[in-house]
Design an enzyme around this catalytic site. Structure first.
Site, PDB file in Angstrom:
ATOM      1  N   GLY A  61      14.635 -25.527  86.825  1.00 42.30           N
ATOM      2  CA  GLY A  61      14.054 -25.418  85.483  1.00 42.30           C
ATOM      3  C   GLY A  61      13.018 -24.309  85.429  1.00 42.30           C
TER       4      GLY A  61
ATOM      5  N   THR B 240      18.772 -24.778  91.172  1.00 40.74           N
ATOM      6  CA  THR B 240      17.928 -24.348  90.054  1.00 40.74           C
ATOM      7  C   THR B 240      16.868 -25.410  89.796  1.00 40.74           C
ATOM      8  OG1 THR B 240      19.398 -25.277  88.364  1.00 40.74           O
ATOM      9  CG2 THR B 240      19.791 -22.987  88.998  1.00 40.74           C
TER      10      THR B 240
ATOM     11  N   SER C 225      22.426 -19.767  72.010  1.00 42.48           N
ATOM     12  CA  SER C 225      21.157 -19.269  72.565  1.00 42.48           C
ATOM     13  C   SER C 225      21.358 -18.240  73.674  1.00 42.48           C
ATOM     14  CB  SER C 225      20.336 -20.438  73.115  1.00 42.48           C
ATOM     15  OG  SER C 225      20.905 -20.942  74.321  1.00 42.48           O
TER      16      SER C 225
ATOM     17  N   THR D 110      19.041 -26.961  76.665  1.00 44.03           N
ATOM     18  CA  THR D 110      20.453 -27.319  76.823  1.00 44.03           C
ATOM     19  C   THR D 110      21.270 -26.094  77.232  1.00 44.03           C
ATOM     20  OG1 THR D 110      20.072 -28.745  74.931  1.00 44.03           O
ATOM     21  CG2 THR D 110      22.329 -28.627  75.751  1.00 44.03           C
TER      22      THR D 110
ATOM     23  N   ASN E  69      17.517 -15.802  86.595  1.00 45.17           N
ATOM     24  CA  ASN E  69      16.385 -16.600  86.104  1.00 45.17           C
ATOM     25  C   ASN E  69      15.921 -16.063  84.751  1.00 45.17           C
ATOM     26  OD1 ASN E  69      15.748 -18.566  88.052  1.00 45.17           O
ATOM     27  ND2 ASN E  69      14.357 -17.226  89.186  1.00 45.17           N
TER      28      ASN E  69
ATOM     29  N   GLY F  83      30.866 -27.339  76.784  1.00 44.27           N
ATOM     30  CA  GLY F  83      31.727 -27.459  77.965  1.00 44.27           C
ATOM     31  C   GLY F  83      31.221 -26.439  78.971  1.00 44.27           C
TER      32      GLY F  83
ATOM     33  N   ASP G  24      24.019 -23.350  82.729  1.00 42.87           N
ATOM     34  CA  ASP G  24      25.269 -22.605  82.538  1.00 42.87           C
ATOM     35  C   ASP G  24      24.995 -21.127  82.277  1.00 42.87           C
ATOM     36  OD1 ASP G  24      26.728 -24.925  82.896  1.00 42.87           O
ATOM     37  OD2 ASP G  24      26.851 -25.363  80.751  1.00 42.87           O
TER      38      ASP G  24
HETATM   39  N1  LIG Z   1      11.240 -23.806  80.806  1.00 42.96           N
HETATM   40  C1  LIG Z   1      11.833 -22.796  81.427  1.00 42.96           C
HETATM   41  N2  LIG Z   1      11.188 -21.611  81.579  1.00 42.96           N
HETATM   42  C2  LIG Z   1      11.785 -20.572  82.206  1.00 42.96           C
HETATM   43  N3  LIG Z   1      13.031 -20.626  82.719  1.00 42.96           N
HETATM   44  C3  LIG Z   1      13.707 -21.767  82.596  1.00 42.96           C
HETATM   45  C4  LIG Z   1      13.162 -22.924  81.950  1.00 42.96           C
HETATM   46  N4  LIG Z   1      14.085 -23.902  82.003  1.00 42.96           N
HETATM   47  C5  LIG Z   1      15.152 -23.395  82.630  1.00 42.96           C
HETATM   48  N5  LIG Z   1      14.943 -22.112  83.006  1.00 42.96           N
HETATM   49  C6  LIG Z   1      15.883 -21.221  83.711  1.00 42.96           C
HETATM   50  O1  LIG Z   1      17.165 -21.830  83.645  1.00 42.96           O
HETATM   51  C7  LIG Z   1      17.653 -22.108  84.967  1.00 42.96           C
HETATM   52  C8  LIG Z   1      18.425 -23.401  84.942  1.00 42.96           C
HETATM   53  O2  LIG Z   1      17.595 -24.447  84.504  1.00 42.96           O
HETATM   54  P1  LIG Z   1      17.751 -25.928  85.013  1.00 42.96           P
HETATM   55  O3  LIG Z   1      17.469 -25.975  86.465  1.00 42.96           O
HETATM   56  O4  LIG Z   1      16.962 -26.806  84.134  1.00 42.96           O
HETATM   57  O5  LIG Z   1      19.325 -26.123  84.824  1.00 42.96           O
HETATM   58  P2  LIG Z   1      20.102 -27.362  84.191  1.00 42.96           P
HETATM   59  O6  LIG Z   1      19.306 -28.572  84.471  1.00 42.96           O
HETATM   60  O7  LIG Z   1      21.486 -27.299  84.714  1.00 42.96           O
HETATM   61  O8  LIG Z   1      20.079 -27.001  82.683  1.00 42.96           O
HETATM   62  P3  LIG Z   1      20.485 -27.973  81.497  1.00 42.96           P
HETATM   63  O9  LIG Z   1      19.190 -28.084  80.738  1.00 42.96           O
HETATM   64  O10 LIG Z   1      21.526 -27.228  80.785  1.00 42.96           O
HETATM   65  O11 LIG Z   1      20.953 -29.255  82.113  1.00 42.96           O
HETATM   66  C9  LIG Z   1      16.409 -22.147  85.841  1.00 42.96           C
HETATM   67  O12 LIG Z   1      16.738 -21.835  87.179  1.00 42.96           O
HETATM   68  C10 LIG Z   1      15.542 -21.086  85.187  1.00 42.96           C
HETATM   69  O13 LIG Z   1      15.957 -19.810  85.612  1.00 42.96           O
END
Ligand SMILES: Nc1ncnc2c1ncn2[C@@H]1O[C@H](COP(=O)(O)OP(=O)(O)OP(=O)(O)O)[C@@H](O)[C@H]1O
Ligand SMILES: *[C@@H]1O[C@H](CO)[C@@H](O)[C@H](O)[C@H]1NC(C)=O
Length: 321
Positions: free
Chosen positions: A236, A234, A309, A264, A294, A52, A268
């Site tokens: 990734g 964000t 995690s 995952t 980040n 959640g 958040d």
């Molecule tokens: N492979 C990665 N390497 C380094 N940092 C990462 C990676 N993936 C995610 N992050 C960090 O996590 C933050 C959020 O990631 P992302 O933009 O994928 O969010 P999200 O899509 O909401 O996540 P979720 O996977 O929970 O849906 C990124 O801004 C970055 O700081």
């Protein structure tokens, strides 16, 4: 429920980060393939996880050392009881964690195959029963916090009322429009001090394709023009992009590449970390808060699970604090 002005219960007065949002129990089955209609298959592993978006963000902020309170609703059932215990173990105030007989604790039934593909059914249940009367009971804690976070896994009218309460009391609002809806009520933008979403949410909200930091900058500008003070998207492994009313020029904040095991809940972790910095390190530059958020989210992708995690302060470099 609880009397917020009661001097024998001083702790909630110190709450710096309040989250108004969701709790979900994840019921996860790992299988070699996804079942077809009418089919019964055997999986190789089952586990229950705490999820959640509201609770996830609250847990990350708490693990960094924030005094937190989660305003949410679970069922009067064993999943609800276990969830409250989980929040307590994370040091989160559950004074405004309500339990109802009228719906079950929110649940996500998740099947994941060997390729990592999944099918998911979410029943939001009790989350949708969190209402504005519940917020009134929590008014003291909401109006005295430094930062309030909310998302869209509860009834939108409840999120909107929470943002209104915080905003009118000078509490910084951090809004995460997840899961995104295309026709988001315009008030969500004007009530957001910080509006933080991911690439696909930015696409849904703006109709633009977001595949690069440049694209994200363009989408962020559209979101900013709808009335938020600051926008963060964000990206990734590419970190995030931000811009603000003060500096309406997109800025890319990259992050160090890490080997991702399970992303995952990374978003958040990022939002929870950002709330922590906004509340406890308000004199840091916003860019520095994003760099640190980040980093914290990048730690969370290097181990399996969602809340499991999320790093604790004690496991992180002291230079982050
Ligand atoms: N492979 C990665 N390497 C380094 N940092 C990462 C990676 N993936 C995610 N992050 C960090 O996590 C933050 C959020 O990631 P992302 O933009 O994928 O969010 P999200 O899509 O909401 O996540 P979720 O996977 O929970 O849906 C990124 O801004 C970055 O700081
Ligand atoms: C963004 O977050 C949503 C949950 O709101 C998730 O379903 C989606 O996969 C995420 N998008 C990206 C690009 O990670």
């Amino acid at each position: 429920m609880a009397a917020s002005g009661d001097p024998t219960r001083p702790w909630p007065e110190e709450v710096a980060v309040v989250v108004v949002g969701s709790c979900m129990t994840d019921l996860v089955s790992l299988t070699s393939r996804l079942p077809k209609t009418g089919e019964t298959i055997h999986g190789r592993k089952f586990f229950i996880g705490f999820g959640g978006k509201g609770a996830n963000q609250c847990v990350q902020a708490a693990r960094l050392g924030a005094k937190t309170s989660l305003v949410c609703k679970v069922g009067k059932d064993s999943f609800g009881n276990d969830y409250i215990e989980n929040l307590k173990q994370n040091g989160i105030s559950t004074e405004f964690t309500y339990q109802t007989n009228d719906a079950a604790t929110g649940a996500a039934s998740i099947i994941v195959n060997n390729e990592g593909q999944n099918i998911i059914v979410i029943v939001a249940g009790a989350n949708l029963l969190l209402n504005t009367d519940d917020l009134k009971e929590a008014a003291n804690v909401i109006s005295r916090a430094k930062v309030m976070i909310c998302q869209l896994e509860i009834t939108p009218a409840t999120s909107l009322e929470a943002l209104t309460m915080a905003h009118s009391n000078g509490v910084k609002t951090l809004f995460n429009p997840a899961p995104a809806i295309a026709d988001l009520d315009p008030q969500f933008y004007s009530l957001s001090d910080v509006f933080c979403c991911n690439e696909s949410e930015a696409e849904i909200l703006t109709g633009l394709m977001v595949g690069s930091p440049e694209d994200a900058g363009k989408a962020a500008l559209i979101l900013l023009q709808r009335g938020c003070h600051v926008v963060v998207i964000t990206l990734g492994a590419a970190g995030c992009v931000t811009l603000s009313q003060k500096e309406p020029v997109p800025k890319h904040i990259p992050t160090e590449t890490v080997k991702a095991v399970d992303t995952t809940g990374a978003g958040d972790s990022f939002v929870g970390a950002l709330a922590f910095y906004l509340a406890y390190y308000p004199s840091l530059s916003f860019e520095e808060m994003l760099k640190r958020s980040n980093f914290i989210a990048s730690v969370s992708v290097q181990t399996a699970g969602t809340q499991s995690s999320y790093p604790y302060k004690k496991d992180l470099p002291p230079t982050l604090f």
